[in-house]
Enzyme design. Structure first.
Site, short mmCIF file in Angstrom:
data_model
loop_
_atom_site.label_atom_id
_atom_site.label_comp_id
_atom_site.label_asym_id
_atom_site.label_seq_id
_atom_site.Cartn_x
_atom_site.Cartn_y
_atom_site.Cartn_z
N LYS A 177 -17.41 -15.09 -16.48
CA LYS A 177 -17.42 -16.28 -16.75
C LYS A 177 -18.80 -16.94 -16.89
O LYS A 177 -19.58 -16.54 -15.84
CB LYS A 177 -16.36 -17.85 -16.11
CG LYS A 177 -16.61 -18.30 -14.82
CD LYS A 177 -17.85 -18.72 -14.47
CE LYS A 177 -18.11 -19.03 -12.73
NZ LYS A 177 -19.40 -19.74 -12.46
N ASP A 196 -12.64 -21.01 -7.91
CA ASP A 196 -12.69 -20.75 -9.35
C ASP A 196 -11.51 -20.44 -9.71
O ASP A 196 -11.28 -19.93 -11.17
CB ASP A 196 -14.52 -19.13 -9.48
CG ASP A 196 -14.97 -20.30 -9.63
OD1 ASP A 196 -15.57 -21.33 -10.31
OD2 ASP A 196 -16.30 -20.21 -9.47
#
Length: 293
Positions: free
Chosen positions: A10, A138
């Site tokens: 990401k 995350d």
């Protein structure tokens, strides 16, 4: 039996720190975006102690590995005693370590997908996501993917309309940045950004986006700040540091422009990659578990 699961990285398109929480974490408001740079998690059933292996340096092979910790929690959740066993996991790393791409968290999510298929096929994604959240803020994002607004510690998620596809130049220095250090630097910094209201039209004007950690990290590593500036000068629609660093990225409409910018942004000893953003549907396809006998 052997299972294979991709683990895409990401970037943080936007990262705002709203303050330090009583639990020691920081209150965040961040836009996360999946990209097609990915590790591969291979899971093999075999008798013996649970193990995690990788040829890449910097990947722990003991209980400090986040995959090991998540596997242990899953093992307990399904009522097993002792430590997990009879499975080995091999990581084929492409995502740079300690660079802000969330590689370790993505590896955890993909490993949990595969392990649940072996140990608990009926377990819900919500339970797996909660297990993952214990080992990394995350991790829940990597059960969703695409373009997502994350708040709280990063575990409270809201899917956003998919970002159009962009080409990326990723620039990774030979040094990493410790996430705890980056947040500690922010805590100690006397200059805090003003309270913000993100423009609803940020997709049309990326200039309203920022990374609140970028200032304190580039103070310590000015060469990273210069690299971000070079990406902007090379025509990036938007250039910034991702996460707590140490990597930077630039967004481009055309691959040809990204290739040109890659040359101007590269420093001796630094890695560069050409990748692209991916939406939630492609993320789901990439992270589907593949089973081979």
């Amino acid at each position: 039996m052997k299972l294979f699961v991709d683990a895409p990285a990401k970037i943080n398109l936007d990262l705002r720190i709203l303050g330090r929480r009583e639990d020691g974490f920081h209150e965040l408001d961040t836009i996360l975006q999946s990209i097609d740079l990915a590790d591969t998690v291979s899971i093999r059933c075999r008798r013996g102690p649970f193990s995690v292996r990788s040829r890449s340096r910097g990947v722990p092979r003991d209980a400090s590995n986040l995959i090991w910790q998540a596997a242990y929690r899953l093992w307990q959740r399904i009522g097993r005693q002792g430590e997990p066993r009879d499975v080995s996991i091999d990581l084929k790393k492409k995502i740079p370590i300690a660079a802000g791409f969330g590689g370790a968290s993505s590896n955890v999510a993909s490993a949990l997908r595969g392990l649940s298929g072996i140990w608990a096929p009926d377990m819900s994604t919500e339970v797996l996501r909660n297990i993952g959240a214990f080992v990394g803020s995350d991790v829940p994002f990597f059960f969703r993917g695409g373009t997502v607004l994350a708040t709280g510690r990063g575990e409270c998620l809201r899917s956003l309309r998919s970002l159009k596809s962009f080409w990326l130049v990723l620039v990774v220095p030979p040094f990493g940045v410790s996430t705890p250090n980056a947040y500690r630097w922010w805590d100690c910094d006397s200059v805090k950004p003003a309270i913000f209201q993100r423009s609803r039209g940020w997709r049309r004007d990326f200039s309203c986006l920022r990374n609140d950690l970028q200032h304190v990290v580039t103070q310590r590593y000015p060469e990273l700040g210069m690299t971000i500036e070079r990406l902007s000068q090379a025509g990036a629609i938007y250039a910034a540091m991702t996460g707590s660093g140490s990597a930077a990225f630039g967004l481009f409409h055309e691959r040809s422009d990204a290739l040109i910018a890659r040359k101007s942004a590269k420093n001796p000893g630094w890695q560069t990659f050409i990748n692209r953003t991916i939406g939630r549907d492609e993320f789901a396809r990439r992270t589907a578990v593949i089973i081979r006998d």
